[in-house]
Design a protein around this motif. Structure first.
Motif, PDB file in Angstrom:
ATOM      1  N   ALA A   1      48.926  33.395  25.746  1.00  0.00           N
ATOM      2  CA  ALA A   1      47.522  33.647  26.058  1.00  0.00           C
ATOM      3  C   ALA A   1      46.981  32.607  27.041  1.00  0.00           C
ATOM      4  O   ALA A   1      46.272  32.949  27.999  1.00  0.00           O
ATOM      5  N   VAL A   2      47.326  31.331  26.841  1.00  0.00           N
ATOM      6  CA  VAL A   2      46.863  30.270  27.740  1.00  0.00           C
ATOM      7  C   VAL A   2      47.476  30.453  29.129  1.00  0.00           C
ATOM      8  O   VAL A   2      46.799  30.267  30.149  1.00  0.00           O
ATOM      9  N   THR A   3      48.743  30.857  29.168  1.00  0.00           N
ATOM     10  CA  THR A   3      49.411  31.094  30.454  1.00  0.00           C
ATOM     11  C   THR A   3      48.740  32.245  31.209  1.00  0.00           C
ATOM     12  O   THR A   3      48.502  32.153  32.418  1.00  0.00           O
ATOM     13  N   LEU A   4      48.426  33.325  30.491  1.00  0.00           N
ATOM     14  CA  LEU A   4      47.715  34.447  31.115  1.00  0.00           C
ATOM     15  C   LEU A   4      46.367  34.000  31.668  1.00  0.00           C
ATOM     16  O   LEU A   4      45.981  34.373  32.779  1.00  0.00           O
ATOM     17  N   LEU A   5      45.667  33.183  30.897  1.00  0.00           N
ATOM     18  CA  LEU A   5      44.357  32.691  31.322  1.00  0.00           C
ATOM     19  C   LEU A   5      44.490  31.867  32.608  1.00  0.00           C
ATOM     20  O   LEU A   5      43.684  32.004  33.531  1.00  0.00           O
ATOM     21  N   ALA A   6      45.519  31.028  32.676  1.00  0.00           N
ATOM     22  CA  ALA A   6      45.697  30.155  33.840  1.00  0.00           C
ATOM     23  C   ALA A   6      46.128  30.928  35.079  1.00  0.00           C
ATOM     24  O   ALA A   6      45.734  30.593  36.193  1.00  0.00           O
ATOM     25  N   LEU A   7      46.922  31.970  34.892  1.00  0.00           N
ATOM     26  CA  LEU A   7      47.520  32.664  36.038  1.00  0.00           C
ATOM     27  C   LEU A   7      46.735  33.887  36.503  1.00  0.00           C
ATOM     28  O   LEU A   7      46.907  34.325  37.646  1.00  0.00           O
ATOM     29  N   PHE A   8      45.878  34.425  35.639  1.00  0.00           N
ATOM     30  CA  PHE A   8      45.256  35.711  35.976  1.00  0.00           C
ATOM     31  C   PHE A   8      44.421  35.640  37.256  1.00  0.00           C
ATOM     32  O   PHE A   8      44.603  36.446  38.168  1.00  0.00           O
ATOM     33  N   LEU A   9      43.506  34.683  37.332  1.00  0.00           N
ATOM     34  CA  LEU A   9      42.587  34.648  38.472  1.00  0.00           C
ATOM     35  C   LEU A   9      43.311  34.430  39.805  1.00  0.00           C
ATOM     36  O   LEU A   9      43.100  35.206  40.753  1.00  0.00           O
ATOM     37  N   PRO A  10      44.186  33.400  39.939  1.00  0.00           N
ATOM     38  CA  PRO A  10      44.853  33.224  41.239  1.00  0.00           C
ATOM     39  C   PRO A  10      45.754  34.395  41.623  1.00  0.00           C
ATOM     40  O   PRO A  10      45.778  34.808  42.788  1.00  0.00           O
ATOM     41  N   THR A  11      46.483  34.964  40.657  1.00  0.00           N
ATOM     42  CA  THR A  11      47.358  36.089  41.001  1.00  0.00           C
ATOM     43  C   THR A  11      46.551  37.332  41.340  1.00  0.00           C
ATOM     44  O   THR A  11      46.921  38.111  42.220  1.00  0.00           O
ATOM     45  N   PHE A  12      45.409  37.512  40.664  1.00  0.00           N
ATOM     46  CA  PHE A  12      44.522  38.637  40.971  1.00  0.00           C
ATOM     47  C   PHE A  12      44.003  38.517  42.410  1.00  0.00           C
ATOM     48  O   PHE A  12      43.995  39.489  43.175  1.00  0.00           O
ATOM     49  N   LEU A  13      43.563  37.317  42.782  1.00  0.00           N
ATOM     50  CA  LEU A  13      43.028  37.112  44.129  1.00  0.00           C
ATOM     51  C   LEU A  13      44.124  37.267  45.184  1.00  0.00           C
ATOM     52  O   LEU A  13      43.889  37.850  46.246  1.00  0.00           O
ATOM     53  N   MET A  14      45.326  36.752  44.905  1.00  0.00           N
ATOM     54  CA  MET A  14      46.427  36.907  45.869  1.00  0.00           C
ATOM     55  C   MET A  14      46.800  38.374  46.046  1.00  0.00           C
ATOM     56  O   MET A  14      47.047  38.841  47.159  1.00  0.00           O
TER      57      MET A  14
END
Length: 207
Positions: A17-30
């Motif tokens: 869950a913490v990994t998803l939280l950390a990665l979601f925004l930058p990967t979404f924007l990319m």
């Protein structure tokens, strides 16, 4: 995020869950850059498909260059924190360039974009895309493990595998741009790829 990670329960699901939280925004924007560029760059409807392939190819060539520069030059010389700072500054500069030079999106605004006819439903296409993504990333992880076993585990393994991987994606997108691709062509290429992967896998102990 670090504080949240330390405070979270010591369980796989909490880490996930913490990994998803950390990665979601930058990967979404990319991931959003290509659809946005495909919307605003083409001047007419005939350009949309070829333009998308060209944008994807050039974008991915940039990822290849960034991967090798980051892994072999910036991180060894500047360290991880400074490399991330340099990457952030480059992104901000690109953002200011686009803010100052807004594109019109003339093709998309002029009329509705035609839907490509196909014999599959939307759900089936999304399922195929999901499977392709899962298999592709699985192969990428597998090759990292194989290369790590062959040359030793170090920070060069990641840029080598990911760099070569995205270079292949970029060249594929740029060379197939504008071509009509049949199902037979895709199956033939897939069989060649499977044979090549089998040869690579069998040759690992001799590297």
């Amino acid at each position: 995020i670090r504080s949240l990670s330390y405070a979270a329960p010591d369980h796989f699901l909490a880490d996930f869950a913490v990994t998803l939280l950390a990665l979601f925004l930058p990967t979404f924007l990319m991931g959003a850059t290509r659809p946005l560029l495909t919307t605003v760059v083409p001047e007419d409807l005939a350009e949309i498909s070829s333009c998308h392939a060209r944008i994807y190819g050039i974008n991915t060539l940039g990822a290849f260059l960034g991967c090798f520069l980051g892994g072999f030059l910036l991180i060894p010389r500047l360290g991880l924190s400074m490399t991330l700072l340099v990457g952030g500054m480059v992104n901000l500069c690109v953002a200011f360039v686009f803010i100052g030079n807004r594109l019109s999106g003339r093709a998309q605004r002029s009329t509705e974009v035609d839907v490509i006819e196909n014999r599959l439903g939307r759900g089936a296409i999304l399922l195929f895309v999901f499977i392709i993504g899962a298999v592709s990333i699985s192969f990428e992880i597998l090759f990292m493990r194989l290369l790590g076993l062959s040359i030793g585990s170090g920070h060069f393994v990641f840029p080598v595998v990911v760099g070569v991987y995205v270079l292949g994606l970029a060249l594929g997108s740029l060379t197939l741009r504008g071509r009509r691709i049949s199902l037979g062509f895709l199956f033939r290429e897939l069989l060649i790829l499977i044979v090549a992967l089998a040869v690579v896998y069998a040759a690992v102990p001799y590297w």
